[in-house]
Design an enzyme around this catalytic site. Structure first.
Site, PDB file in Angstrom:
ATOM      1  N   ASN A   1      51.688  30.168  37.639  1.00  0.00           N
ATOM      2  CA  ASN A   1      52.680  31.015  36.959  1.00  0.00           C
ATOM      3  C   ASN A   1      53.911  30.165  36.646  1.00  0.00           C
ATOM      4  O   ASN A   1      54.644  29.788  37.548  1.00  0.00           O
ATOM      5  CB  ASN A   1      53.026  32.185  37.885  1.00  0.00           C
TER       6      ASN A   1
ATOM      7  N   HIS B   1      51.121  36.670  29.908  1.00  0.00           N
ATOM      8  CA  HIS B   1      51.827  35.928  30.957  1.00  0.00           C
ATOM      9  C   HIS B   1      50.812  35.620  32.059  1.00  0.00           C
ATOM     10  O   HIS B   1      50.028  36.473  32.456  1.00  0.00           O
ATOM     11  CB  HIS B   1      52.971  36.780  31.495  1.00  0.00           C
TER      12      HIS B   1
ATOM     13  N   CYS C   1      60.061  36.187  34.022  1.00  0.00           N
ATOM     14  CA  CYS C   1      58.750  35.887  33.433  1.00  0.00           C
ATOM     15  C   CYS C   1      58.550  36.524  32.060  1.00  0.00           C
ATOM     16  O   CYS C   1      57.702  36.085  31.289  1.00  0.00           O
ATOM     17  CB  CYS C   1      57.637  36.331  34.374  1.00  0.00           C
TER      18      CYS C   1
HETATM   19  O1  UT7 Z   1      55.281  36.601  37.248  1.00  0.00           O
HETATM   20  C1  UT7 Z   1      55.990  37.713  37.647  1.00  0.00           C
HETATM   21  C2  UT7 Z   1      55.099  38.792  38.042  1.00  0.00           C
HETATM   22  N1  UT7 Z   1      54.395  38.447  39.255  1.00  0.00           N
HETATM   23  C3  UT7 Z   1      53.219  38.938  39.450  1.00  0.00           C
HETATM   24  O2  UT7 Z   1      52.713  39.610  38.584  1.00  0.00           O
HETATM   25  C4  UT7 Z   1      52.566  38.704  40.789  1.00  0.00           C
HETATM   26  C5  UT7 Z   1      51.912  39.979  41.207  1.00  0.00           C
HETATM   27  N2  UT7 Z   1      51.288  39.919  42.536  1.00  0.00           N
HETATM   28  C6  UT7 Z   1      50.197  39.180  42.790  1.00  0.00           C
HETATM   29  O3  UT7 Z   1      49.708  38.440  41.966  1.00  0.00           O
HETATM   30  C7  UT7 Z   1      49.527  39.379  44.130  1.00  0.00           C
HETATM   31  O4  UT7 Z   1      50.096  40.517  44.773  1.00  0.00           O
HETATM   32  C8  UT7 Z   1      49.658  38.154  45.096  1.00  0.00           C
HETATM   33  C9  UT7 Z   1      48.779  37.022  44.593  1.00  0.00           C
HETATM   34  C10 UT7 Z   1      51.096  37.728  45.170  1.00  0.00           C
HETATM   35  C11 UT7 Z   1      49.173  38.525  46.496  1.00  0.00           C
HETATM   36  O5  UT7 Z   1      47.840  39.040  46.455  1.00  0.00           O
HETATM   37  P1  UT7 Z   1      47.488  40.431  47.178  1.00  0.00           P
HETATM   38  O6  UT7 Z   1      46.044  40.597  47.033  1.00  0.00           O
HETATM   39  O7  UT7 Z   1      48.374  41.477  46.576  1.00  0.00           O
HETATM   40  O8  UT7 Z   1      47.830  40.126  48.672  1.00  0.00           O
HETATM   41  P2  UT7 Z   1      48.885  40.843  49.654  1.00  0.00           P
HETATM   42  O9  UT7 Z   1      50.268  40.463  49.266  1.00  0.00           O
HETATM   43  O10 UT7 Z   1      48.574  42.301  49.763  1.00  0.00           O
HETATM   44  O11 UT7 Z   1      48.545  40.127  51.015  1.00  0.00           O
HETATM   45  C12 UT7 Z   1      47.231  40.234  51.586  1.00  0.00           C
HETATM   46  C13 UT7 Z   1      47.173  39.300  52.794  1.00  0.00           C
HETATM   47  C14 UT7 Z   1      48.372  39.406  53.724  1.00  0.00           C
HETATM   48  O12 UT7 Z   1      47.903  39.274  55.042  1.00  0.00           O
HETATM   49  P3  UT7 Z   1      47.707  40.590  55.992  1.00  0.00           P
HETATM   50  O13 UT7 Z   1      49.056  41.209  56.056  1.00  0.00           O
HETATM   51  O14 UT7 Z   1      46.693  41.427  55.277  1.00  0.00           O
HETATM   52  O15 UT7 Z   1      47.232  39.979  57.257  1.00  0.00           O
HETATM   53  C15 UT7 Z   1      49.191  38.194  53.375  1.00  0.00           C
HETATM   54  O16 UT7 Z   1      49.959  37.745  54.477  1.00  0.00           O
HETATM   55  O17 UT7 Z   1      47.142  37.943  52.330  1.00  0.00           O
HETATM   56  C16 UT7 Z   1      48.116  37.192  53.061  1.00  0.00           C
HETATM   57  N3  UT7 Z   1      48.583  36.099  52.225  1.00  0.00           N
HETATM   58  C17 UT7 Z   1      47.993  34.879  52.208  1.00  0.00           C
HETATM   59  N4  UT7 Z   1      46.950  34.398  52.886  1.00  0.00           N
HETATM   60  C18 UT7 Z   1      46.605  33.130  52.632  1.00  0.00           C
HETATM   61  C19 UT7 Z   1      49.618  36.093  51.332  1.00  0.00           C
HETATM   62  N5  UT7 Z   1      49.698  34.886  50.756  1.00  0.00           N
HETATM   63  C20 UT7 Z   1      48.705  34.132  51.281  1.00  0.00           C
HETATM   64  C21 UT7 Z   1      48.300  32.812  51.067  1.00  0.00           C
HETATM   65  N6  UT7 Z   1      47.242  32.350  51.769  1.00  0.00           N
HETATM   66  N7  UT7 Z   1      48.919  31.988  50.205  1.00  0.00           N
END
Ligand code: UT7
Length: 317
Positions: free
Chosen positions: A274, A244, A111
């Site tokens: 993204n 980005h 990225c």
């Molecule tokens: O481009 C390269 C760089 N990439 C980035 O900068 C991405 C950086 N990360 C992010 O943008 C965020 O971490 C995400 C959008 C990927 C995830 O958001 P988050 O608030 O950090 O969520 P999390 O990974 O901590 O997950 C929270 C919950 C989990 O459920 P439990 O374990 O709390 O029950 C996940 O399983 O959200 C769940 N989850 C979803 N739920 C519904 C993860 N993906 C989804 C989804 N729909 N698509």
């Protein structure tokens, strides 16, 4: 000598994939995706639509904006993680299609690739090793997504953006500074679980999202301050921030941390998702074409991605 920006262009595949459609494929919802990322839709390349096709279309637009043709270009650097083939470089195919000459090669910093490619091109031009460069970020990330993994498949999209840089001695304009970093100790936070040497396959994107999120806010902010310091420009004199487009919450978090007003930040995350190396030039193109970013404006680009890699570039358009 330095390098001056002559034109910017972008291209998106026609097919739009909405959050509602994704909710039918995996256990997610429009509400979750919008609240956690800001993404509402993304563009997806059709079968047979390659990274080079998107890049060539974006490059033609950038050349048109610059008032140049492909024959004027003697350096092409393509930032991509999703090349047409393992080799030759996607840049070679683009060079032939545009009728360009000189060197053409791909660069891989995921990225952050566009920032790395821009810095590389700027160095080539400064050293007199080329005169007119096309710097391209182009991806068909949809090809390396695990479409059954809700934690990644909702995030990414396809697209391309390109920028024409020309060697010039107008020190007040063009690329004023760049800052690049890689920390390979964070390799396993964001990677693809396949490749020619390790698995003889292409693989799928894997990410520890919340860990990458925390790294992003810290390192992006640091890179932006460093790029400004290297050019001796206070960050509050920057006209436009072109980040980005990984997540609206990252854009907001960085802006809050650095005291940047939200209306100075170009955000395309809702419509593009993204697009990895393509996201910065795609957003730059949107900001220029809708009239917000004007000639003479001071623009700060930044990105963070797999590697981990991160960086920033300060431009006077
Ligand atoms: O481009 C390269 C760089 N990439 C980035 O900068 C991405 C950086 N990360 C992010 O943008 C965020 O971490 C995400 C959008 C990927 C995830 O958001 P988050 O608030 O950090 O969520 P999390 O990974 O901590 O997950 C929270 C919950 C989990 O459920 P439990 O374990 O709390 O029950 C996940 O399983 O959200 C769940 N989850 C979803 N739920 C519904 C993860 N993906 C989804 C989804 N729909 N698509």
């Amino acid at each position: 000598m330095g390098s001056v920006v002559l034109g910017v262009g972008a291209h998106l595949p026609a097919r739009v994939l909405t959050n509602a459609e994704l909710s039918e494929r995996v256990d997610t919802s429009d509400a979750w995706i919008v609240e956690r990322t800001g993404i509402r839709q993304r563009h997806i390349a059709s079968d047979g639509e390659k990274t080079s096709d998107l890049a060539i279309a974006a490059s033609r637009r950038a050349l048109e904006a610059a008032g140049l043709s492909g024959a004027d270009v003697d350096l092409i650097i393509v930032a991509t993680t999703t090349p047409d083939l393992t080799f030759p470089a996607t840049a070679a195919r683009i060079q032939a299609a545009l009728g360009a000459s000189g060197a053409a090669f791909d660069l891989q910093a995921v990225c952050s690739g566009f920032i790395f490619a821009l810095a590389t091109a700027d160095n080539f031009l400064e050293r007199g090793q080329a005169n007119t460069a096309l710097v391209i970020g182009a991806e068909t990330f949809s090809r390396i997504i695990d479409w059954s993994d809700r934690s990644t498949c909702v995030l990414f999209g396809d697209g391309a953006g390109a920028l024409v840089l020309r060697r010039g001695d107008d020190r007040g304009r063009g690329v004023l500074s760049t800052f690049l970093r890689t920390d390979g100790r964070m390799h396993d936070l964001l990677y693809v679980d396949g490749g020619p040497s390790q698995t003889r396959s292409v693989g799928h994107v894997r990410m520890v999202g919340n860990a990458v999120f925390r790294q992003a806010i810290e390192h992006i902010s640091g890179a932006m301050l460093e790029a400004c310091a290297r050019a001796d420009v206070p960050i509050d004199s920057v006209d436009w921030f072109v980040p980005h487009q990984a997540n609206q919450r990252i854009l907001d978090g960085v802006a809050r941390k650095l005291g940047i007003p939200g209306d100075k930040v170009i955000s395309t995350v809702a419509l593009h998702g993204n697009t990895s190396a393509a996201s910065v030039p795609l957003a730059l193109d949107v900001g220029i074409r809708d009239g917000r970013i004007k000639p003479g404006d001071l623009v700060l680009l930044e990105a963070l991605g797999g590697g981990l890699t991160w960086g920033a570039a300060l431009l006077r358009l």
